[in-house]
Scaffold this active site. Structure first.
Site, short mmCIF file in Angstrom:
data_model
loop_
_atom_site.label_atom_id
_atom_site.label_comp_id
_atom_site.label_asym_id
_atom_site.label_seq_id
_atom_site.Cartn_x
_atom_site.Cartn_y
_atom_site.Cartn_z
N GLY A 198 2.42 2.13 10.70
CA GLY A 198 3.36 3.23 10.53
C GLY A 198 4.08 3.62 11.82
N SER B 151 3.52 -2.35 10.34
CA SER B 151 4.97 -2.38 10.51
C SER B 151 5.60 -3.72 10.12
CB SER B 151 5.33 -1.98 11.95
OG SER B 151 4.89 -0.65 12.19
N GLU C 100 -5.35 -5.16 10.67
CA GLU C 100 -4.33 -4.13 10.85
C GLU C 100 -4.58 -3.40 12.17
OE1 GLU C 100 -2.47 -2.96 6.90
OE2 GLU C 100 -4.19 -1.69 7.13
N HIS D 222 -9.40 1.15 5.10
CA HIS D 222 -8.11 1.30 5.77
C HIS D 222 -8.28 2.22 6.98
CE1 HIS D 222 -3.94 2.46 6.49
NE2 HIS D 222 -3.59 1.38 5.82
N GLY E 12 2.85 -1.14 4.28
CA GLY E 12 2.90 0.28 3.93
C GLY E 12 4.34 0.70 3.68
N GLY E 13 4.97 1.30 4.69
CA GLY E 13 6.30 1.89 4.56
C GLY E 13 7.33 1.00 3.87
N GLU F 5 -6.60 4.61 8.07
CA GLU F 5 -6.39 6.04 7.77
C GLU F 5 -7.65 6.64 7.16
OE1 GLU F 5 -2.77 5.57 5.52
OE2 GLU F 5 -1.69 5.10 7.36
N ASN G 185 0.87 -1.18 0.00
CA ASN G 185 0.00 0.00 0.00
C ASN G 185 0.91 1.23 0.00
OD1 ASN G 185 -1.79 2.07 0.53
ND2 ASN G 185 -2.13 1.50 2.67
N TRP G 186 0.94 1.90 -1.13
CA TRP G 186 1.88 3.04 -1.26
C TRP G 186 1.34 4.34 -0.70
CZ3 TRP G 186 3.97 2.06 -6.93
CH2 TRP G 186 4.77 0.91 -6.91
N LYS G 187 0.12 4.31 -0.18
CA LYS G 187 -0.49 5.51 0.40
C LYS G 187 -0.28 6.71 -0.53
CE LYS G 187 0.61 3.53 4.86
NZ LYS G 187 0.40 3.64 6.27
#
Ligand code: PEP
Length: 251
Positions: free
Chosen positions: A173, A213, A167, A98, A234-235, A100, A12-14
């Site tokens: 994150g 993470s 999640e 998600h 993500g990251g 966010e 997930n590149w946000k």
């Protein structure tokens, strides 16, 4: 590899990577991870990169997903896009709900459920995200929150084209991942609930991803858990080397 369900490794590149960066990334990734048959790989760039990334990956084993859609087909919804608008663009998956989106954009189980239905109607697979906040975990509410999210989010949904992503919000994150045991405990609970809502066969079929993470140094122990069928990253999916190592997990 001894996994019951085909593992799915999703990035997930946000709101990162401009189109040229996304294009170069997938060209590189495709070269690096092209020869796998025992796992599925997915990238979810921002919407502006979807047409080019989809074209580049048209003959690749790497799948393309988007991070969000609105549930109506079309209409006066400024700034939104619908799943129907993605048809023909080689998009296989849509992330729905998600944390966010829930926290920053006010999505709730009801709107997420409408999105899931709309994605299914357009022939794509929703990745339905659920997870508790840190204060909910501390109060011992993890399982009731998860149950509520599942029941409300899946209300009226009948399909085998579904992926769930657990999640925990406190792990997204933050660099603080759930331990493999904490994640397995919740994944097994989710599978039990799916068997109550649907059937045992259904619950054994559905893939449940862990997200929060995930990194090269924890992927192998997470994937060793029987009810973890993949990860939403993500990251660590933003850098080729770390994402490639996660894709290359060993169990
Ligand atoms: C995510 O965005 O779904 C996520 C899990 O992020 P991170 O891997 O950075 O925690």
């Amino acid at each position: 590899m001894n996994k019951k369900r085909l593992p799915l490794i999703a990035g997930n590149w946000k709101m990162y990577k401009i189109p040229i960066e996304a294009e170069n990334f997938v060209i590189e990734l495709d070269k690096k991870v092209s020869s796998f048959t025992d796992r599925e790989v997915l990238v979810c760039p921002t919407i502006i990169s979807i047409p080019r990334v989809s074209e580049i990956l048209r003959d690749s084993q790497i799948r393309v997903g988007v991070q969000n859609v609105f549930y109506e087909k079309e209409g006066p919804y400024t700034g939104e896009i619908s799943p129907w608008m993605l048809t023909g663009l080689n998009v296989s998956y849509v992330i729905c709900g998600h944390s966010e989106r829930r926290q920053i954009f006010g999505e709730n189980n009801k709107t997420i459920s409408l999105k899931i239905q709309s994605v299914i109607n357009c022939g794509m697979t929703p990745i339905f995200c659920i997870g508790e906040k840190s204060e909910e975990r501390e109060k011992g509410l993890t399982f009731s929150i998860i149950e509520q999210q599942l029941i409300q989010g899946l209300s009226g949904i009948q399909t085998h084209k579904l992926v769930i992503a657990y999640e925990p919000v406190w792990a997204i994150g933050t660099g603080k991942n759930a331990t493999p045991q904490q994640a397995q405990e919740v994944h097994s609970f989710i599978r039990k609930k799916l068997s109550e809502i649907y059937s045992k066969d259904f619950s054994e079929y559905i893939r449940i991803l862990y997200g929060g993470s995930v990194k090269p140094d924890n992927i192998d122990s997470l994937m060793a858990q029987p009810d973890i069928d993949g990860v939403l990253v993500g990251g660590a999916s933003l850098k080729i080397d770390s994402f490639a190592r996660i894709i290359d997990f060993k169990v």
